[in-house]
Scaffold this active site. Structure first.
Site, PDB file in Angstrom:
ATOM      1  N   HIS A 171      -3.490  -5.018   1.536  1.00 23.68           N
ATOM      2  CA  HIS A 171      -2.902  -5.223   2.865  1.00 23.68           C
ATOM      3  C   HIS A 171      -2.869  -6.709   3.226  1.00 23.68           C
ATOM      4  O   HIS A 171      -3.756  -7.175   3.959  1.00 23.68           O
ATOM      5  CB  HIS A 171      -3.719  -4.469   3.917  1.00 23.68           C
ATOM      6  CG  HIS A 171      -3.517  -2.993   3.888  1.00 23.68           C
ATOM      7  ND1 HIS A 171      -2.664  -2.339   4.750  1.00 23.68           N
ATOM      8  CD2 HIS A 171      -4.041  -2.050   3.084  1.00 23.68           C
ATOM      9  CE1 HIS A 171      -2.682  -1.050   4.484  1.00 23.68           C
ATOM     10  NE2 HIS A 171      -3.514  -0.839   3.477  1.00 23.68           N
TER      11      HIS A 171
ATOM     12  N   GLU B 223      -1.171  -8.216   5.318  1.00 25.63           N
ATOM     13  CA  GLU B 223      -0.953  -8.437   6.754  1.00 25.63           C
ATOM     14  C   GLU B 223      -2.266  -8.429   7.541  1.00 25.63           C
ATOM     15  O   GLU B 223      -2.292  -8.838   8.700  1.00 25.63           O
ATOM     16  CB  GLU B 223       0.017  -7.375   7.305  1.00 25.63           C
ATOM     17  CG  GLU B 223      -0.549  -5.965   7.487  1.00 25.63           C
ATOM     18  CD  GLU B 223      -0.780  -5.207   6.180  1.00 25.63           C
ATOM     19  OE1 GLU B 223      -0.533  -5.776   5.100  1.00 25.63           O
ATOM     20  OE2 GLU B 223      -1.240  -4.050   6.249  1.00 25.63           O
TER      21      GLU B 223
ATOM     22  N   CYS C 169       0.834  -1.201   0.000  1.00 27.17           N
ATOM     23  CA  CYS C 169       0.000   0.000   0.000  1.00 27.17           C
ATOM     24  C   CYS C 169       0.871   1.255   0.000  1.00 27.17           C
ATOM     25  O   CYS C 169       1.540   1.519  -0.996  1.00 27.17           O
ATOM     26  CB  CYS C 169      -1.001  -0.052   1.148  1.00 27.17           C
ATOM     27  SG  CYS C 169      -2.423   0.998   0.864  1.00 27.17           S
TER      28      CYS C 169
END
Ligand code: GLN
Length: 188
Positions: free
Chosen positions: A169, A171, A76
């Site tokens: 994202h 994560e 990002c």
């Protein structure tokens, strides 16, 4: 392996990387330039790319990253910081390590945040859960950069040698395949 901890979703990346790495290594929370010399690989997390860029310059972390010749996974805002060109923000700082142009917040107001199942051939057939939060789009790649995934015709994952950049994202999901791909296929 380090996670740049200037601003953004650092904790989530540290946790995701720890799980992806297992007993193969340590994850260092990087706040100072001196820490970079000991690393082979770095995650630049999502957050605010202008803020992360300013702090990088303030603490000499930009130079240290370039000198250390690290493998880098930018997610990002981190992807924005890897791009050669940031469209409409030509004055904004970037490491300029990848042959690609990005447009910030490119999915528009209606879709500030959304989730989408992504087809990422290098990760196998199972779709990858893409979490997009005010996400940038990779508008062009050239030279050595290659496209690894698109969403609705727009590039959201690209690789260039030891650099990997994604709009979303990884994560924030339980799926560790992209972190593992970085560790196993991208890190030199
Ligand atoms: N739009 C932000 C930027 O360009 C990135 C958003 C994010 O990292 N979630 O800095």
């Amino acid at each position: 392996m380090g996670v740049l901890a200037l601003q953004g979703d650092v904790e989530e990346h540290v946790a995701a990387m720890r799980r992806a790495l297992g007993r193969r290594g340590e994850v260092v929370v990087v706040k100072r330039a001196e820490q970079l010399g000991e690393l082979r690989a770095l995650v630049i997390p999502g957050g605010e790319s202008t803020t992360i860029g300013l702090l990088m310059q303030k603490y000499g972390i930009d130079r240290a990253i370039l000198e250390a010749e690290l493998s880098i996974f930018g997610t990002c805002a981190g992807a924005v910081l890897l791009a050669e060109v940031i469209e409409g923000y030509e004055e904004q700082f970037s490491l300029r390590l990848m042959d690609m142009a990005v447009a910030r917040n490119a999915f528009g107001r209606q879709r500030e945040s959304f989730e989408a199942e992504l087809s990422i051939p290098v990760l196998g057939e199972k779709p990858f859960p893409g979490v997009f939060i005010r996400a940038p789009v990779i508008t062009r790649v050239w030279g050595r950069a290659e496209v690894l995934a698109e969403h609705e015709g727009r590039v959201v994952l690209a690789r260039q040698g030891r650099y990997l950049a994604c709009s979303f994202h990884p994560e924030l999901t339980g799926d560790r395949r992209l972190h593992r791909y970085f560790l196993e296929e991208v890190v030199e």
